[in-house]
Design a protein around this motif. Structure first.
Motif, PDB file in Angstrom:
ATOM      1  N   ASN A  73      -6.659  12.607  -7.553  1.00 31.67           N
ATOM      2  CA  ASN A  73      -7.037  11.190  -7.523  1.00 31.67           C
ATOM      3  C   ASN A  73      -6.241  10.367  -6.512  1.00 31.67           C
ATOM      4  OD1 ASN A  73      -8.854  11.716  -9.596  1.00 31.67           O
ATOM      5  ND2 ASN A  73      -7.383  11.178 -11.178  1.00 31.67           N
ATOM      6  N   PHE A  74      -5.149  10.915  -5.982  1.00 29.18           N
ATOM      7  CA  PHE A  74      -4.266  10.124  -5.124  1.00 29.18           C
ATOM      8  C   PHE A  74      -3.968  10.781  -3.772  1.00 29.18           C
ATOM      9  CE2 PHE A  74      -3.539   8.824  -9.481  1.00 29.18           C
ATOM     10  CZ  PHE A  74      -3.713   7.451  -9.370  1.00 29.18           C
ATOM     11  N   LYS A  75      -4.685  11.850  -3.453  1.00 32.34           N
ATOM     12  CA  LYS A  75      -4.404  12.580  -2.218  1.00 32.34           C
ATOM     13  C   LYS A  75      -4.607  11.729  -0.965  1.00 32.34           C
ATOM     14  CE  LYS A  75      -8.968  14.652  -2.209  1.00 32.34           C
ATOM     15  NZ  LYS A  75      -9.721  15.827  -2.538  1.00 32.34           N
ATOM     16  N   ASN A  76      -5.455  10.707  -1.043  1.00 27.70           N
ATOM     17  CA  ASN A  76      -5.701   9.837   0.102  1.00 27.70           C
ATOM     18  C   ASN A  76      -4.930   8.521   0.040  1.00 27.70           C
ATOM     19  OD1 ASN A  76      -7.544  11.644   1.329  1.00 27.70           O
ATOM     20  ND2 ASN A  76      -9.118  10.986  -0.108  1.00 27.70           N
ATOM     21  N   THR A  77      -4.085   8.374  -0.972  1.00 33.63           N
ATOM     22  CA  THR A  77      -3.280   7.158  -1.107  1.00 33.63           C
ATOM     23  C   THR A  77      -2.152   7.208  -0.083  1.00 33.63           C
ATOM     24  OG1 THR A  77      -3.776   7.044  -3.475  1.00 33.63           O
ATOM     25  CG2 THR A  77      -1.863   5.784  -2.694  1.00 33.63           C
ATOM     26  N   PRO A  78      -2.026   6.170   0.751  1.00 31.70           N
ATOM     27  CA  PRO A  78      -0.943   6.168   1.738  1.00 31.70           C
ATOM     28  C   PRO A  78       0.430   6.154   1.068  1.00 31.70           C
ATOM     29  CG  PRO A  78      -2.551   4.430   2.199  1.00 31.70           C
ATOM     30  CD  PRO A  78      -2.886   5.000   0.864  1.00 31.70           C
ATOM     31  N   VAL A  79       1.351   6.928   1.644  1.00 27.53           N
ATOM     32  CA  VAL A  79       2.728   7.000   1.142  1.00 27.53           C
ATOM     33  C   VAL A  79       3.682   6.707   2.296  1.00 27.53           C
ATOM     34  CG1 VAL A  79       4.508   8.478   0.123  1.00 27.53           C
ATOM     35  CG2 VAL A  79       2.125   8.710  -0.623  1.00 27.53           C
ATOM     36  N   ILE A  80       4.608   5.783   2.033  1.00 30.21           N
ATOM     37  CA  ILE A  80       5.686   5.474   2.975  1.00 30.21           C
ATOM     38  C   ILE A  80       6.977   6.021   2.381  1.00 30.21           C
ATOM     39  CG2 ILE A  80       7.063   3.649   4.061  1.00 30.21           C
ATOM     40  CD1 ILE A  80       4.579   1.826   3.871  1.00 30.21           C
ATOM     41  N   ILE A  81       7.782   6.681   3.202  1.00 27.85           N
ATOM     42  CA  ILE A  81       9.101   7.135   2.750  1.00 27.85           C
ATOM     43  C   ILE A  81      10.165   6.286   3.440  1.00 27.85           C
ATOM     44  CG2 ILE A  81      10.788   9.015   2.808  1.00 27.85           C
ATOM     45  CD1 ILE A  81       8.557  10.996   2.409  1.00 27.85           C
ATOM     46  N   PHE A  82      11.052   5.723   2.602  1.00 30.61           N
ATOM     47  CA  PHE A  82      12.251   5.042   3.101  1.00 30.61           C
ATOM     48  C   PHE A  82      13.304   6.108   3.325  1.00 30.61           C
ATOM     49  CE2 PHE A  82      11.649   0.952   0.402  1.00 30.61           C
ATOM     50  CZ  PHE A  82      10.996   0.308   1.438  1.00 30.61           C
ATOM     51  N   SER A  83      14.007   6.043   4.437  1.00 26.19           N
ATOM     52  CA  SER A  83      15.070   7.019   4.666  1.00 26.19           C
ATOM     53  C   SER A  83      16.226   6.409   5.438  1.00 26.19           C
ATOM     54  CB  SER A  83      14.532   8.222   5.441  1.00 26.19           C
ATOM     55  OG  SER A  83      15.582   9.122   5.725  1.00 26.19           O
ATOM     56  N   ALA A  84      17.429   6.724   4.993  1.00 28.94           N
ATOM     57  CA  ALA A  84      18.632   6.333   5.723  1.00 28.94           C
ATOM     58  C   ALA A  84      19.049   7.459   6.663  1.00 28.94           C
ATOM     59  CB  ALA A  84      19.756   6.018   4.741  1.00 28.94           C
TER      60      ALA A  84
END
Length: 127
Positions: A73-84
């Motif tokens: 149900n969420f494979k096309n949901t955009p994901v942003i990763i925060f990284s230091a």
């Protein structure tokens, strides 16, 4: 209807600022500092976009991203990763995220990237 955004970060200051900024921009925001609740919260809240901190106590944001991208149900949901961890972008994209925001970040950059990904997602669903 307001777009929904789910945010994970174990730094409460960052979580509060991101939550407040996105709420001010008229998004409906749910935030958590606990990685283990992301998937159940995602299933209940049905976000249009997800923001994950890469390093969260007890959890790897990249691995969470892979779980999200493999969820039917969420494979096309955009994901942003925060990284230091600057200069690790190739490794982070290997998890399947749609964007990376390096910490520290500018709030305008965050809002711009969120809007861009939501617009791309909307265009892709219209095709």
């Amino acid at each position: 209807m307001a777009k929904r955004i789910l945010v994970l970060d174990d730094n409460h200051d960052i979580l509060d600022i991101v939550h407040e900024t996105l709420s001010y921009e008229q998004f409906e925001v749910k935030s958590t500092s606990r990685g283990e609740v992301v998937i159940p919260l995602m299933e209940k809240f049905a976000p249009d976009l997800i923001i994950l901190d890469y390093r969260v106590a007890g959890t790897n944001g990249g691995e969470l991203c892979m779980q999200i991208k493999s969820h039917p149900n969420f494979k096309n949901t955009p994901v942003i990763i925060f990284s230091a961890y600057i200069n690790h972008d190739d490794e982070l994209y290997a998890y399947g995220c749609d964007a990376i925001i390096n910490k520290p970040f500018d709030l305008n950059e965050l809002v711009t990237k969120v809007n861009s990904l939501l617009n791309e997602s909307k265009e892709n669903t219209l095709l």
